[in-house]
Design a protein around this motif. Structure first.
Motif, short mmCIF file in Angstrom:
data_model
loop_
_atom_site.label_atom_id
_atom_site.label_comp_id
_atom_site.label_asym_id
_atom_site.label_seq_id
_atom_site.Cartn_x
_atom_site.Cartn_y
_atom_site.Cartn_z
N GLY A 130 -1.57 -6.30 -17.53
CA GLY A 130 -2.68 -5.57 -16.92
C GLY A 130 -2.62 -4.11 -17.35
N ALA A 131 -3.75 -3.45 -17.20
CA ALA A 131 -3.88 -2.06 -17.63
C ALA A 131 -3.02 -1.14 -16.77
CB ALA A 131 -5.35 -1.63 -17.54
N ASN A 132 -2.91 0.10 -17.20
CA ASN A 132 -2.25 1.13 -16.41
C ASN A 132 -2.90 1.19 -15.02
OD1 ASN A 132 -0.51 3.25 -15.99
ND2 ASN A 132 -1.90 4.78 -16.88
N GLY A 133 -2.10 1.16 -13.97
CA GLY A 133 -2.64 1.22 -12.62
C GLY A 133 -2.97 -0.13 -12.01
N ALA A 134 -2.74 -1.21 -12.75
CA ALA A 134 -3.08 -2.55 -12.26
C ALA A 134 -2.20 -2.99 -11.09
CB ALA A 134 -2.97 -3.57 -13.40
N GLY A 135 -0.99 -2.42 -10.99
CA GLY A 135 -0.08 -2.78 -9.90
C GLY A 135 1.20 -3.45 -10.37
N LYS A 136 1.46 -3.41 -11.67
CA LYS A 136 2.62 -4.12 -12.24
C LYS A 136 3.94 -3.56 -11.71
CE LYS A 136 1.41 -3.12 -16.48
NZ LYS A 136 0.30 -2.19 -16.12
N THR A 137 4.07 -2.24 -11.78
CA THR A 137 5.31 -1.62 -11.30
C THR A 137 5.46 -1.81 -9.79
OG1 THR A 137 5.39 -0.02 -13.10
CG2 THR A 137 6.52 0.62 -11.06
N SER A 138 4.36 -1.70 -9.07
CA SER A 138 4.42 -1.91 -7.61
C SER A 138 4.89 -3.32 -7.29
CB SER A 138 3.04 -1.67 -6.99
OG SER A 138 2.63 -0.34 -7.23
N LEU A 139 4.48 -4.28 -8.09
CA LEU A 139 4.92 -5.66 -7.89
C LEU A 139 6.44 -5.75 -8.03
CD1 LEU A 139 4.34 -8.74 -7.62
CD2 LEU A 139 4.20 -8.78 -10.11
N SER A 182 0.84 -1.21 0.00
CA SER A 182 0.00 0.00 0.00
C SER A 182 0.86 1.25 0.00
CB SER A 182 -0.89 0.02 1.25
OG SER A 182 -1.76 -1.10 1.24
N TYR A 183 0.33 2.28 -0.63
CA TYR A 183 0.91 3.62 -0.51
C TYR A 183 -0.12 4.41 0.29
CZ TYR A 183 3.39 1.99 -4.73
OH TYR A 183 4.11 1.28 -5.65
N GLY A 184 0.09 4.56 1.57
CA GLY A 184 -0.93 5.21 2.39
C GLY A 184 -2.25 4.47 2.21
N PRO A 185 -3.30 5.19 1.83
CA PRO A 185 -4.61 4.54 1.69
C PRO A 185 -4.76 3.75 0.39
CG PRO A 185 -4.80 6.88 1.21
CD PRO A 185 -3.37 6.64 1.59
N VAL A 186 -3.83 3.91 -0.53
CA VAL A 186 -3.96 3.23 -1.83
C VAL A 186 -3.36 1.83 -1.76
CG1 VAL A 186 -3.38 3.29 -4.30
CG2 VAL A 186 -3.81 5.43 -3.07
N ARG A 187 -4.19 0.81 -1.94
CA ARG A 187 -3.68 -0.56 -1.94
C ARG A 187 -3.32 -0.93 -3.38
NH1 ARG A 187 -6.09 -5.44 1.62
NH2 ARG A 187 -5.48 -3.95 3.20
N ALA A 188 -2.02 -0.95 -3.67
CA ALA A 188 -1.57 -1.20 -5.05
C ALA A 188 -1.55 -2.68 -5.37
CB ALA A 188 -0.19 -0.59 -5.27
N LEU A 189 -1.21 -3.52 -4.38
CA LEU A 189 -1.22 -4.98 -4.56
C LEU A 189 -2.04 -5.57 -3.45
CD1 LEU A 189 2.56 -5.85 -5.16
CD2 LEU A 189 0.79 -5.53 -6.89
N1 LIG Z 1 4.25 6.29 -5.25
C1 LIG Z 1 2.92 6.12 -5.24
N2 LIG Z 1 2.13 6.76 -4.34
C2 LIG Z 1 0.79 6.56 -4.32
N3 LIG Z 1 0.13 5.75 -5.16
C3 LIG Z 1 0.87 5.09 -6.07
C4 LIG Z 1 2.30 5.23 -6.16
N4 LIG Z 1 2.74 4.44 -7.17
C5 LIG Z 1 1.66 3.83 -7.67
N5 LIG Z 1 0.53 4.22 -7.02
C6 LIG Z 1 -0.84 3.72 -7.27
O1 LIG Z 1 -0.80 2.31 -7.13
C7 LIG Z 1 -1.60 1.69 -8.12
C8 LIG Z 1 -0.75 0.75 -8.95
O2 LIG Z 1 0.20 1.51 -9.68
P1 LIG Z 1 1.38 0.85 -10.51
O3 LIG Z 1 2.00 -0.21 -9.69
O4 LIG Z 1 2.26 1.95 -10.99
O5 LIG Z 1 0.59 0.18 -11.71
P2 LIG Z 1 1.05 -0.19 -13.20
O6 LIG Z 1 2.53 -0.29 -13.22
O7 LIG Z 1 0.35 -1.48 -13.47
O8 LIG Z 1 0.55 0.91 -14.08
C9 LIG Z 1 -2.24 2.82 -8.91
O9 LIG Z 1 -3.50 3.09 -8.34
C10 LIG Z 1 -1.29 3.98 -8.69
O10 LIG Z 1 -1.96 5.20 -8.79
#
Ligand SMILES: Nc1ncnc2c1ncn2[C@@H]1O[C@H](COP(=O)(O)OP(=O)(O)O)[C@@H](O)[C@H]1O
Ligand SMILES: [Mg+2]
Length: 249
Positions: A50-59, A26-33
């Motif tokens: 997965g689409a933009n925002g799916a959580g790929k980079t976070s993974l 999670s990033y604060g309240p945003v649960r990315a994975l």
């Molecule tokens: N540094 C960050 N702070 C807050 N929210 C983030 C941050 N990085 C990504 N997010 C949020 O986490 C979710 C997943 O993002 P991300 O992993 O970048 O997805 P993808 O790579 O699939 O596009 C999205 O809702 C994005 O807005």
């Protein structure tokens, strides 16, 4: 003085098994994975789609230790690396190529490779030759400043730089982004050759699901931080409903 680099070590050239279990980030309240589980095996290209925002980079960032997991486990060859420091991951055989193809614009191709090697201990000439063998285009561009490279050449350079560490698992974040289809096919084809020849593991994150599935062995589809499908690439490619719902083709 002769080249003193150590001979390639077979145990280092084979791949590592990555196991991700129930990973939440999670990033604060945003649960990315949200409870992601997957396995990346040696000799395989495992595509995360997965689409933009799916959580790929976070993974990728969580797996490589750049971001701290809220819960869940990351295992590398069975060892728990969930809380391992990002600096230790190269030594453990992991190389992460982030999105964006960051190179030092003023330096030449060769100099960029040398800078990459600085952080990776002893890198022998044969390690450079191996990169140039894989990407002959970089030989032609060797003495050119990186800012003169095309997008495809830059992508080859950042992958080549990561390979200098002889990783056992390579994480690639959207290597195809912004490249012409012909160049994407060329880079993915070279990646396939490398994996087949050396047996390393590749975790390939892509929004470009069609190209990724055409080179991958296994695919994992993410949507809003959750895994919605895991299957062999051919099966996913044939699943029209899944493609339309999540993969954009
Ligand atoms: N540094 C960050 N702070 C807050 N929210 C983030 C941050 N990085 C990504 N997010 C949020 O986490 C979710 C997943 O993002 P991300 O992993 O970048 O997805 P993808 O790579 O699939 O596009 C999205 O809702 C994005 O807005
Ligand atoms: Mg991303």
């Amino acid at each position: 003085m002769p080249d003193t680099a150590v001979a390639p070590d077979a145990t280092r050239t084979s791949g590592a098994t990555l196991e991700v279990r129930d990973l939440t980030t999670s990033y604060g309240p945003v649960r990315a994975l949200d409870g992601v589980s997957l396995t990346a095996a040696p000799g395989r290209i495992t595509a995360v789609l997965g689409a933009n925002g799916a959580g790929k980079t976070s993974l990728l960032r969580t797996v490589s230790g750049l971001v701290r997991a809220s819960s869940g486990t990351v295992l590398l060859d069975g060892a728990d690396v969930t809380r391992a420091a990002v600096e230790s991951m190269v030594g453990r055989g992991m190389a992460h190529v982030p999105e964006g193809r960051g190179v030092i614009a003023e330096l030449t191709v060769e100099e960029n490779l040398r800078v990459g090697a600085l952080f990776r201990g002893k890198v022998g000439r044969e390690e450079f030759d191996r990169v140039y063998d894989l990407f002959p285009r970089l030989v032609e561009r060797r003495d050119n400043p990186a800012h003169t490279l095309s997008g495809g050449e830059r992508q080859m350079l950042v992958i080549g730089r990561a390979l200098l560490a002889r990783p056992r698992i390579l994480l690639l974040d959207e290597p195809s982004l912004g490249l012409a289809p012909r160049i994407v096919a060329q880079i993915f084809g070279l990646l396939r050759q490398l994996v087949d020849a050396e047996g390393l593991s590749v975790l390939l994150v892509e929004q470009n699901a069609r190209s990724a599935l055409s080179v991958a062995d296994v695919g994992i589809v993410l949507n809003l931080g959750r895994v919605v499908a895991t299957d062999d690439a051919r099966t996913l490619m044939a699943d029209e409903d899944l493609r339309h719902a999540y993969l954009g083709f």
